[in-house]
Design a protein around this motif. Structure first.
Motif, PDB file in Angstrom:
ATOM      1  N   THR A   1      12.995  16.643  -1.070  1.00  0.00           N
ATOM      2  CA  THR A   1      12.097  15.733  -0.176  1.00  0.00           C
ATOM      3  C   THR A   1      12.400  15.857   1.217  1.00  0.00           C
ATOM      4  O   THR A   1      11.797  15.157   2.031  1.00  0.00           O
ATOM      5  CB  THR A   1      12.629  14.328  -0.804  1.00  0.00           C
TER       6      THR A   1
ATOM      7  N   MET B   1       2.137   1.973  -0.345  1.00  0.00           N
ATOM      8  CA  MET B   1       2.979   3.210  -1.200  1.00  0.00           C
ATOM      9  C   MET B   1       2.519   3.604  -2.482  1.00  0.00           C
ATOM     10  O   MET B   1       1.770   2.724  -3.208  1.00  0.00           O
ATOM     11  CB  MET B   1       4.541   2.816  -1.382  1.00  0.00           C
ATOM     12  N   SER B   2       2.370   4.912  -2.801  1.00  0.00           N
ATOM     13  CA  SER B   2       1.955   5.227  -4.185  1.00  0.00           C
ATOM     14  C   SER B   2       2.945   4.862  -5.364  1.00  0.00           C
ATOM     15  O   SER B   2       3.805   3.962  -4.680  1.00  0.00           O
ATOM     16  CB  SER B   2       2.130   6.709  -4.245  1.00  0.00           C
TER      17      SER B   2
ATOM     18  N   LYS C   1       8.751   9.326   1.456  1.00  0.00           N
ATOM     19  CA  LYS C   1       7.310   9.851   1.639  1.00  0.00           C
ATOM     20  C   LYS C   1       6.983  11.233   0.989  1.00  0.00           C
ATOM     21  O   LYS C   1       6.066  11.472   0.690  1.00  0.00           O
ATOM     22  CB  LYS C   1       7.244  10.151   3.065  1.00  0.00           C
ATOM     23  N   ASN C   2       8.358  12.040   0.670  1.00  0.00           N
ATOM     24  CA  ASN C   2       8.061  13.030   0.037  1.00  0.00           C
ATOM     25  C   ASN C   2       8.448  13.124  -1.616  1.00  0.00           C
ATOM     26  O   ASN C   2       8.876  14.110  -2.087  1.00  0.00           O
ATOM     27  CB  ASN C   2       9.084  14.203   0.713  1.00  0.00           C
TER      28      ASN C   2
ATOM     29  N   GLN D   1       6.201   6.090  -5.316  1.00  0.00           N
ATOM     30  CA  GLN D   1       7.014   5.653  -4.004  1.00  0.00           C
ATOM     31  C   GLN D   1       7.492   4.197  -4.168  1.00  0.00           C
ATOM     32  O   GLN D   1       8.568   3.955  -3.933  1.00  0.00           O
ATOM     33  CB  GLN D   1       6.194   5.759  -2.832  1.00  0.00           C
TER      34      GLN D   1
ATOM     35  N   GLY E   1      12.875   3.746   4.409  1.00  0.00           N
ATOM     36  CA  GLY E   1      12.253   5.121   3.795  1.00  0.00           C
ATOM     37  C   GLY E   1      13.079   6.122   3.573  1.00  0.00           C
ATOM     38  O   GLY E   1      12.561   7.154   3.043  1.00  0.00           O
TER      39      GLY E   1
ATOM     40  N   GLN F   1      14.017  11.540   0.987  1.00  0.00           N
ATOM     41  CA  GLN F   1      12.920  10.815   1.940  1.00  0.00           C
ATOM     42  C   GLN F   1      11.747  10.363   0.988  1.00  0.00           C
ATOM     43  O   GLN F   1      11.173  11.073   0.121  1.00  0.00           O
ATOM     44  CB  GLN F   1      12.273  12.074   2.686  1.00  0.00           C
TER      45      GLN F   1
ATOM     46  N   ASP G   1      15.975   1.898  -1.711  1.00  0.00           N
ATOM     47  CA  ASP G   1      15.904   1.918  -0.297  1.00  0.00           C
ATOM     48  C   ASP G   1      16.324   0.521  -0.043  1.00  0.00           C
ATOM     49  O   ASP G   1      15.516  -0.196   0.403  1.00  0.00           O
ATOM     50  CB  ASP G   1      14.734   2.357   0.047  1.00  0.00           C
TER      51      ASP G   1
ATOM     52  N   SER H   1      11.912  17.198   4.996  1.00  0.00           N
ATOM     53  CA  SER H   1      10.741  17.628   5.580  1.00  0.00           C
ATOM     54  C   SER H   1      10.794  18.915   6.081  1.00  0.00           C
ATOM     55  O   SER H   1       9.786  19.642   6.318  1.00  0.00           O
ATOM     56  CB  SER H   1      10.276  17.002   6.688  1.00  0.00           C
TER      57      SER H   1
END
Length: 235
Positions: free
Chosen positions: A114, A62-63, A129-130, A66, A78, A127, A73, A116
């Motif tokens: 966030t 993960m960044s 991931k976003n 993140q 995620g 989310q 979470d 998609s």
């Protein structure tokens, strides 16, 4: 010590007619203390004392941004729902009313950007991931727009504003930083930055009212949340 007139203009960090540049100093020796401090790190939050990031911490691909969000979470799928944000805030020491209000506000504002697709989440899910899409303005810029960690920007927090202690901020210095970082008319960014930093200051300051460099670095990779949770459980 060389006079300001003898400094190579191409690397000068202070301008005689811009007093703010001498009030908010930069660290000219950072390149000697940390390899490539200008290079944004995707996986770890580094500084001269932690050139490889937080010891024993697995970024799990993960960044850094993140990782910061992933603490909330709670089931590791995620996705962060409001009740998970609430549980995370309670875990780090926030009281019940603050956790309820903050969880609602955080998910309300961060959920839609966030997603998609174009449809909003009826459950106000975030989310991970976003998560880079919700980076707000008027901040220290220690995260870049992709959620990487920028060591030079992190170091500037202390070179510019750590006037009493080189590796810590007092409450007044923290407020000075927040005001200095404000972008014009960015009211949402002002509010977000104030809320985030005030919360962390109240939870993680030491007995002398100082917010230490290591504590602040831990904000960016989320490790401070784990420490606060451990301390709360221990007490």
């Amino acid at each position: 010590m060389a006079s300001s007139s003898s400094v190579d203009p191409s690397i000068a960090t202070e301008a005689p007619h811009a007093t703010v540049t001498s009030e908010r100093k930069q660290n000219p020796d950072l390149q000697e203390e940390l390899q490539k401090p200008y290079l944004a790190r995707a996986l770890v939050a580094v500084d001269p004392s932690h050139p490889e990031g937080t010891e024993g911490r697995d970024p799990r691909g993960m960044s850094v941004l993140q990782q910061h969000a992933a603490f909330f979470d709670r089931n590791g799928d995620g996705v962060i729902y409001p009740w998970e944000t609430f549980k995370g805030l309670r875990a780090i020491g926030c009281n019940f009313p603050l956790s309820v209000v903050s969880a609602f506000i955080i998910n309300l504002f961060l959920s839609y950007p966030t997603q998609s697709g174009w449809l909003p989440s009826p459950l106000l899910s975030i989310q991970i991931k976003n998560i880079h899409k919700v980076k707000h303005g008027s901040d220290s810029e220690s995260y870049d727009t992709e959620g990487r960690f920028v060591p030079s920007k992190f170091d500037a927090i202390f070179s510019k504003y750590g006037r009493t202690h080189p590796n810590a901020l007092t409450k007044d210095e923290l407020n000075l930083m927040l005001k200095a970082n404000r972008n014009m008319y960015d009211f949402l960014g002002w509010f977000a930055a104030f809320g985030e930093w005030t919360l962390i200051y109240n939870l993680a300051k030491d007995k002398d009212g100082l917010l230490h460099r290591e504590t602040i670095r831990g904000i960016f990779d989320g490790s401070i949340f784990e420490r606060l949770q451990h301390d709360k459980k221990s007490s």
